[in-house]
Motif scaffolding. Structure first.
Motif, mmCIF file in Angstrom:
data_model
loop_
_atom_site.group_PDB
_atom_site.id
_atom_site.type_symbol
_atom_site.label_atom_id
_atom_site.label_comp_id
_atom_site.label_asym_id
_atom_site.label_seq_id
_atom_site.Cartn_x
_atom_site.Cartn_y
_atom_site.Cartn_z
ATOM 1 N N THR A 444 0.856 -1.184 0.000
ATOM 2 C CA THR A 444 0.000 0.000 0.000
ATOM 3 C C THR A 444 0.890 1.232 0.000
ATOM 4 O OG1 THR A 444 -1.892 1.087 1.076
ATOM 5 C CG2 THR A 444 -0.155 0.212 2.513
ATOM 6 N N GLN A 460 6.413 -5.729 1.208
ATOM 7 C CA GLN A 460 6.692 -6.996 1.885
ATOM 8 C C GLN A 460 8.164 -7.317 1.686
ATOM 9 O OE1 GLN A 460 4.146 -8.853 3.610
ATOM 10 N NE2 GLN A 460 6.063 -9.625 4.504
ATOM 11 N N ASN A 525 6.220 -8.413 11.153
ATOM 12 C CA ASN A 525 4.816 -8.717 10.879
ATOM 13 C C ASN A 525 3.982 -8.794 12.155
ATOM 14 O OD1 ASN A 525 5.438 -8.789 8.223
ATOM 15 N ND2 ASN A 525 5.283 -11.013 7.968
ATOM 16 N N ASN A 532 -2.723 -5.286 11.862
ATOM 17 C CA ASN A 532 -2.393 -6.451 11.031
ATOM 18 C C ASN A 532 -2.578 -6.137 9.558
ATOM 19 O OD1 ASN A 532 -1.725 -8.110 13.203
ATOM 20 N ND2 ASN A 532 -3.869 -8.721 13.518
ATOM 21 N N ASP A 533 -3.638 -5.435 9.231
ATOM 22 C CA ASP A 533 -3.929 -5.100 7.834
ATOM 23 C C ASP A 533 -3.212 -3.786 7.486
ATOM 24 O OD1 ASP A 533 -4.915 -4.604 5.336
ATOM 25 O OD2 ASP A 533 -7.008 -5.038 5.846
ATOM 26 N N LYS A 535 -3.671 -1.835 5.201
ATOM 27 C CA LYS A 535 -4.593 -0.793 4.767
ATOM 28 C C LYS A 535 -4.993 0.124 5.918
ATOM 29 C CE LYS A 535 -6.484 -3.372 0.843
ATOM 30 N NZ LYS A 535 -7.693 -3.961 0.222
ATOM 31 N N ASP A 536 -4.781 -0.372 7.131
ATOM 32 C CA ASP A 536 -5.094 0.444 8.308
ATOM 33 C C ASP A 536 -3.891 1.236 8.796
ATOM 34 O OD1 ASP A 536 -7.721 -0.507 8.377
ATOM 35 O OD2 ASP A 536 -7.146 -2.294 9.517
ATOM 36 N N TRP A 537 -2.776 1.080 8.106
ATOM 37 C CA TRP A 537 -1.594 1.861 8.483
ATOM 38 C C TRP A 537 -1.828 3.314 8.055
ATOM 39 C CZ3 TRP A 537 3.706 -1.005 7.736
ATOM 40 C CH2 TRP A 537 3.663 -2.244 8.412
#
Length: 928
Positions: A444, A460, A525, A532-533, A535-537
């Motif tokens: 992302t 990653q 991780n 964990n996701d 997209k929420d960073w």
């Protein structure tokens, strides 16, 4: 009063500062847009969202202009008088020359200006709007103020608009501002530097580079900034070129000389020779024909056309013939920076890490697949800091670079030039960017915005780790970094480290270089502090605990050939003024580096220029000056002020914003590669390589063209004296000496034998030192004292003596003159006039060779170096032979065959003429 009732007073900067609710109210709309009925009503009030076309001159008027110049009118009158005087062949010949020249000129200048047509082409065809509460696609012409529309990456923007919502939205405004860097846009007001800099406004004719946005239209059609520029361009009147003015002046001069001599000889013929009035009139007409250079206009036209052809080979396409000569008068060049003085290739030239500072060797996009640091090939695998710097630059990047298929072509950039420089740096160093992206795929991103001044991507790294890659401004990264990479190891960053980085960055900025800081962070991780996701960073939980890696420092490098071109301008007393949309620091750095100005040059920004009075601007223009971040009207103002000071101004440009200045300048120069159609159509000349040095080459060619025009003017005029001398002999002998030359024979010289050698002179190469002389004084004239003296008192007088001697020579051979009588009629008379004509032609052969240089020796440039002059000489000899030996032409031109001794006499004529002139030039060079 709503904006609809007062649409002529739209102020974008004021609208940018209003609340969005006030904008809705002012434009009678809402976040859900207009209804179809409201939109139709407004469309009736404000009209279509199109650029109105200016009134174009009818094509028939454009056509007729080529037949109504002063010289052309004089030729029409001359032809009519000849026909009236029962010399029909003479009249038809003069008219035929006029018609051929007019058609040729019209054909050369057929490409009429179509700036507004190009503006129409630049607007998009369709726009996504919200009407009746739902999204729908409409023709861009139907967009009205108050419409809410959606903008996506790649869209051309249809109207001036206030942004309501935006996501990672960037706009390419270079067509308006000249600034090559994409600008971030957002709903909140923020005023940047210069015009069109409001963060919450977008403008018609610009292009969405990335992201999406929703905006409310505030101006359409001619009320947009785009339309205002178009209107300013339309109002510019095409001025008469200096060459046109000079040819008109020359025509006046020659006309009065010819008419004055004609009147004097008409009176003298009546009172001296006792001719009847009708016969005296025909005699006077012959004198007028002798002194009007009928071949001058077509010769000038064809010479300019040759100049156009030569310039095209030097990457300069000239749209109008007269612009060729105007180039030679240029005293000031107002030049853009990006792509004209520079390569338009943002290039990394320095790297800074805690371990070492590097200078990147090799400018431009392509460098044989390797990068050299400090003039040495470096393996980045052996430098952990450098490797990390390159890897982050490659991963935190949305730009793709496609290498060209052909050698010499530029790579295709899909994205921003700044990011392209980072990708190319990594590829030069041997890093496989595509492979790195596969090994560390992007999960992302946190897009760039102008508040935090950075962009973050998350990748990653391996099964257990994720990598946060950050790039942006130094102040946007250094404040959130708590460690620094030093020789491959992370350690806490100290105040001393920060000072070193800031000092290095300040040094680069002083040199006009632009830096990007690079940092990273590795996150496990199972790190409990992060969601964990990915997209929420968020910005808050991601952009912290960064490790500072270093700086990438870049610039748009100057063109390699620009240094020599600028020096040529200085040698030629041509002032170069940089007028750019880029920042002041960058502009001055480049200007000093390439030699345009010294470090003491004054930099005037657009805002400062606005506050200047005309007198202050005039005073500033007298010294070294650079203009940065200027608006269209301001560039136009600079050009106008320079012209008021008496300068002949060449102005370069590529965007819509440049069109008014290009139109106003004496020579508008558009970029052929990066230029918009608007700029190309407004300009007088288009550069096919966007290279400043091509302008300098064109100026040199323009000076050469003017010099060559003077050469063949001298060549053409010198025969006038020898054409008139026989009539003078006839007149002052009171008719005892019969006319040694007929009117048709005079026309043969003017339109036949003179033409091709004159064209050959138009193809002469530049004389040595032509670019070490100051521009021609605008008060100087084509027909100056030097040309008059050479044409009439030197070349013409000598040719008159020789041609008159040839006449008497034949009479001596045939009739035994002076013991016998001069031939008055019959074959002897025709042979004598033929010999006079032939002697003038052979005198012209010598004159053609002499006129090739002003002061340089003919033997130095080579007698046989100009093949066109040699062809012209061969042509006039062949034409003379046809007139002498073809029976039909003998009757028409009153000629007769010549014998061997006459030809020997003729062939010897040019030799002493050339040798005597060489002696004169040598004496002159010694005095000089």
């Amino acid at each position: 009063m709503t904006i609809m009732q007062n649409k002529a007073k739209i102020d974008a900067s004021k609208i940018a500062q209003e609340s969005i609710e006030d904008v809705y109210q002012e434009f009678e709309t809402s976040k859900d847009g207009l209804t179809a009925s409201e939109a139709n009503k407004k469309l009736q009030e404000v009209g279509k969202n199109t650029i109105q076309r200016g009134q174009k001159e009818p094509q028939w008027k454009v056509f007729l202009k080529n037949f109504t110049s002063l010289m052309a009118l004089l030729l029409w009158v001359s032809g009519f008088i000849a026909i009236f005087a029962q010399m029909v062949e003479l009249g038809i010949a003069i008219w035929a020359v006029n018609i051929i020249n007019g058609l040729f000129s019209y054909w050369q200048e057929h490409a009429a200006q179509k700036a507004t047509d190009s503006l129409l082409k630049m607007l998009p065809s369709y726009t996504q709007v919200i009407r009746d509460g739902k999204s729908q696609q409409i023709n861009a012409e139907d967009l009205v103020p108050g419409d809410v529309f959606i903008i996506q990456a790649g869209n051309s923007i249809s109207a001036d608009a206030r942004i309501i919502e935006a996501t990672s939205f960037q706009v390419d405004e270079s067509s308006l501002t000249g600034e090559s860097v994409q600008v971030s846009k957002k709903p909140e007001y923020e005023h940047g530097d210069g015009r069109f800099a409001e963060a919450n406004m977008v403008y018609a004719g610009t292009i969405a580079g990335s992201g999406t946005a929703t905006a409310v239209a505030v101006a359409t059609g001619m009320q947009t900034e785009f339309g205002k520029i178009a209107k300013l361009t339309q109002t510019q009147k095409t001025t008469t070129s200096p060459l046109q003015k000079e040819l008109n002046r020359l025509t006046h001069q020659l006309s009065w000389i010819a008419i004055g001599i004609g009147v004097a000889f008409f009176i003298a013929a009546i009172f001296f020779v006792k001719y009847p009035v009708a016969k005296s009139f025909i005699f006077a007409l012959g004198m007028i024909v002798a002194f009007i250079p009928e071949g001058l206009l077509p010769t000038v036209t064809l010479s300019l056309a040759q100049g156009v052809t030569r310039m095209a080979k030097k990457h300069a396409l000239v749209k109008e013939l007269n612009s060729v000569e105007t180039l030679g008068e240029t005293t000031v060049i107002c030049s853009d920076k990006t792509g004209t003085l520079t390569q338009n290739q943002m290039t990394i030239n320095h790297l800074w890490t805690a371990k070492q500072e590097y200078q990147v060797t090799g400018e431009g996009y392509v460098n044989n697949g390797e990068v050299q640091l400090n003039n040495q090939k470096v393996d980045y695998h052996n430098d952990a800091d450098l490797e990390m710097l390159l890897r982050i630059s490659a991963l935190n990047n949305d730009t793709k670079v496609e290498q060209p298929d052909k050698a010499g072509d530029k790579p295709k950039i899909v994205g921003t030039p700044t990011e392209a420089s980072l990708v190319i740096l990594a590829e030069k160093a041997g890093m496989n960017v595509d492979e790195e992206s596969k090994v560390s795929p992007r999960l992302t991103e946190l897009p760039f915005d102008s508040d935090r001044k950075r962009m973050t991507t998350i990748h990653q790294l391996d099964e257990k780790h994720r990598s946060v890659c950050v790039k942006g401004s130094l102040d946007g990264i250094l404040d959130i970094a708590d460690s620094i990479l030093d020789d491959g190891k992370e350690r806490p960053i100290t105040d001393d480290d920060k000072k070193k980085v800031l000092d290095a960055d300040a040094g680069y900025a002083k040199d006009g270089l632009r830096s990007l800081a690079v940092a990273y962070r590795v996150v496990e991780n199972d790190d409990a502090s992060m969601p964990n996701d990915v997209k929420d960073w968020t910005i808050e939980n991601t952009e912290k605990h960064l490790t500072f890696v270093g700086l990438t420092v870049m610039a748009d490098p100057p063109r390699p050939e620009i240094y020599e071109a600028i020096q040529k301008c200085h040698d030629a007393n041509i002032k170069v003024i940089m007028v750019t949309g880029d920042g002041a620091l960058t502009a001055k750095s480049i200007a000093v580096r390439i030699g345009i100005t010294s470090n003491q040059a004054r930099v005037v920004t657009g805002d400062e220029l606005t506050a200047m009075s005309d007198d202050e601007l005039i005073k500033a223009l007298e010294g070294e000056i650079i203009f940065a971040r200027v608006a269209p009207e301001q560039k136009y103002r600079v050009v106008t002020t320079l012209q008021k000071l008496g300068h002949v101004v060449a102005s370069t440009g590529d965007g819509v914003n440049d069109a008014p200045a290009l139109k106003k300048a004496d020579i508008g120069v558009a970029m052929g590669v990066t230029g918009t159609d608007v700029a190309k159509d407004a300009a007088d000349m288009i550069l096919t390589d966007d290279n400043f040095s091509s302008i300098v080459a064109a100026i040199e060619e323009g000076r050469t063209v003017y010099s060559n025009i003077q050469k063949f003017l001298l060549y053409i005029l010198n025969s006038n004296v020898s054409e008139a001398a026989p009539s003078v002999l006839f007149l002052f002998s009171r008719g005892l000496i019969t006319l040694p030359l007929t009117v048709m024979q005079i026309l043969t010289v003017d339109l036949g034998t003179d033409m091709f050698p004159a064209l050959g002179l138009g193809a002469e190469k530049s004389e040595l030192g032509i670019m070490k002389q100051p521009p021609r004084d605008r008060k100087a004239h084509l027909l100056n004292k030097s040309i008059i003296w050479k044409a009439f008192a030197w070349y013409g007088l000598v040719a008159s003596v020789i041609s008159s001697g040839a006449y008497f020579f034949v009479n001596h051979v045939n009739t035994g003159w002076p013991a016998g009588a001069l031939a008055a009629t019959g074959m002897n008379y025709r042979e004598a006039t033929t010999m006079t004509l032939a002697a003038i032609v052979f005198c012209q052969i010598g004159a053609a060779l002499n006129c090739r240089t002003k002061d340089t020796s003919l033997f130095k440039i080579g007698i046989f170096s100009n093949h066109r002059v040699l062809f012209g000489i061969a042509f006039e000899i062949c034409l003379l032979a046809l007139l002498i030996y073809v029976p039909f032409l003998q009757g028409l031109f009153n000629t007769a065959p010549l014998g061997l001794q006459e030809w020997i006499f003729l062939v010897c004529i040019p030799i002493p003429l050339v040798l005597v002139e060489e002696l004169r030039k040598k004496i002159f060079r010694r005095k000089a």
